[in-house]
Design an enzyme around this catalytic site. Structure first.
Site, mmCIF file in Angstrom:
data_model
loop_
_atom_site.group_PDB
_atom_site.id
_atom_site.type_symbol
_atom_site.label_atom_id
_atom_site.label_comp_id
_atom_site.label_asym_id
_atom_site.label_seq_id
_atom_site.Cartn_x
_atom_site.Cartn_y
_atom_site.Cartn_z
ATOM 1 N N ALA A 173 -3.644 -7.629 -7.955
ATOM 2 C CA ALA A 173 -3.831 -9.063 -8.165
ATOM 3 C C ALA A 173 -5.027 -9.572 -7.381
ATOM 4 O O ALA A 173 -5.785 -10.434 -7.857
ATOM 5 C CB ALA A 173 -2.564 -9.817 -7.758
ATOM 6 N N ASP A 227 -2.936 -1.637 -12.872
ATOM 7 C CA ASP A 227 -2.365 -2.982 -12.967
ATOM 8 C C ASP A 227 -3.413 -4.085 -12.962
ATOM 9 O O ASP A 227 -3.072 -5.250 -13.186
ATOM 10 C CB ASP A 227 -1.392 -3.224 -11.807
ATOM 11 C CG ASP A 227 -0.051 -2.533 -12.012
ATOM 12 O OD1 ASP A 227 0.311 -2.292 -13.173
ATOM 13 O OD2 ASP A 227 0.628 -2.247 -11.007
ATOM 14 N N GLY A 287 5.169 -2.596 -5.182
ATOM 15 C CA GLY A 287 5.559 -2.603 -6.582
ATOM 16 C C GLY A 287 5.357 -3.928 -7.282
ATOM 17 O O GLY A 287 5.864 -4.132 -8.390
ATOM 18 N N ILE A 288 4.619 -4.861 -6.654
ATOM 19 C CA ILE A 288 4.352 -6.161 -7.282
ATOM 20 C C ILE A 288 2.845 -6.398 -7.441
ATOM 21 O O ILE A 288 2.407 -7.541 -7.611
ATOM 22 C CB ILE A 288 5.011 -7.322 -6.516
ATOM 23 C CG1 ILE A 288 4.618 -7.306 -5.038
ATOM 24 C CG2 ILE A 288 6.517 -7.294 -6.691
ATOM 25 C CD1 ILE A 288 5.136 -8.516 -4.263
ATOM 26 N N GLY A 292 0.182 -6.414 -5.539
ATOM 27 C CA GLY A 292 -0.569 -7.299 -4.653
ATOM 28 C C GLY A 292 -2.039 -6.956 -4.585
ATOM 29 O O GLY A 292 -2.902 -7.812 -4.757
ATOM 30 N N GLY A 293 -2.351 -5.683 -4.357
ATOM 31 C CA GLY A 293 -3.750 -5.264 -4.290
ATOM 32 C C GLY A 293 -4.454 -5.425 -5.625
ATOM 33 O O GLY A 293 -5.620 -5.829 -5.686
ATOM 34 N N LYS A 314 2.815 -9.607 -9.474
ATOM 35 C CA LYS A 314 3.180 -9.047 -10.777
ATOM 36 C C LYS A 314 4.562 -8.425 -10.678
ATOM 37 O O LYS A 314 4.870 -7.707 -9.722
ATOM 38 C CB LYS A 314 2.152 -7.990 -11.175
ATOM 39 C CG LYS A 314 2.507 -7.153 -12.394
ATOM 40 C CD LYS A 314 2.318 -5.657 -12.140
ATOM 41 C CE LYS A 314 3.172 -5.172 -11.020
ATOM 42 N NZ LYS A 314 3.343 -3.711 -10.948
#
Length: 295
Positions: free
Chosen positions: A106, A138, A100-101, A103-104, A11
């Protein structure tokens, strides 16, 4: 029953505006979120016992499996769905953690999609939506993994018709804790970052379906990431990453994603993104670099 497989796509927060901090301590945000063409891979082998195995190049960075969001999401869903069918998860970890993307997040969203398939639940089942938000801010947007304007604490999602944007993602392989970045932002409970009557409190309008890449880049360039400054104070290498991306040929927009330390650059041409990725890998061999697209 054969094993089921889902991807947990990275993300990327193309913009991130902190509206303020609520009295309960959570932060209200407004963020344009897109998803990259790089992802963790999660496999579920149906069985009688819930378990998780970590694999892949970045598995060692994930910590204890008992603390993993995949297990947390599955347990939360099991509290709401009687006789939930579970099994053995295998997570192939390729996305950096605390980056900051999402991962967890997602990965947790991928677990919920797998469990929904195994138990013949609709992905918009209210119990799945409740678990997604409880598992992490998220996770709801990662559940659908499509471009959205995300508001509130992550619960309100407005789909966007985002074209494929050539991009490069870079993480310096330095984890950054989200709580440390928000602490550096320094908002008190109940404090607004922008005025309550400010026009920016209203959800901004974004280009419509079919608009060219240039129109989207121009619109996104008018945004910001309010956490970029605080994150750079927590981990100064973020400034080095932004500078390296900003020096790439053909770059149109450079910004940090989420609470860092991953940063991204957007280009008009795929070839420019690929060339920038190759140069960054050569110049910074310890950094995690992905050249691809956002959508």
């Amino acid at each position: 029953m054969p094993a089921l497989v889902e991807e947990g796509r990275a993300k990327v927060n193309l913009t991130l505006r902190v509206v303020g901090r609520r009295v309960d301590g959570y932060h209200d945000l407004e963020s344009v979120v897109a998803f990259a063409d790089c992802a963790d891979r999660l496999t579920l082998e149906p069985g009688s016992t819930l378990s998780l195995e970590l694999a892949g190049p970045l598995a060692a960075d994930c910590g204890e499996t008992s603390d993993n969001l995949v297990i947390k999401a599955a347990r939360l869903l099991g509290e709401r769905v009687a006789d939930l069918k579970v099994g053995h998860f295998t997570l192939e970890k390729v996305l950096p953690v605390a980056a900051g993307i999402g991962g967890g997040s997602a990965d947790a969203a991928a677990a919920l999609r797998l469990l929904a398939r195994l138990n013949e639940l609709a992905i918009d089942d209210v119990r799945i939506r409740e678990v997604a938000l409880q598992a992490g801010a998220d996770v709801p947007v990662c559940l659908g993994s499509r471009a959205c304007d995300m508001t509130g604490v992550g619960e309100t999602l407005l789909p966007l018709s985002l074209p494929k944007l050539p991009c490069v993602l870079v993480n310096p392989r330095v984890p950054v804790a989200t709580k440390d970045v928000f602490n550096a932002l320094g908002l008190r409970h109940g404090e607004l970052l922008i005025g309550a009557t400010d026009v920016l409190m209203q959800t901004p309008s974004w280009p419509e379906a079919g608009c060219a890449i240039n129109e989207w880049i121009d619109a996104l360039a008018g945004g910001t990431n309010d956490l970029e400054g605080p994150a750079a104070r927590v981990e100064p290498v973020i400034r080095d990453v932004l500078a390296a991306l900003g020096a790439a040929a053909g770059v149109r927009l450079v910004r940090m994603s989420g609470s860092g330390a991953t940063c991204f650059a957007i280009f008009e041409k795929d070839a420019d993104a690929r060339a920038a990725g190759e140069k960054l890998r050569a110049d910074h061999p310890t950094w995690w670099v992905h050249a691809g697209s956002l959508s």
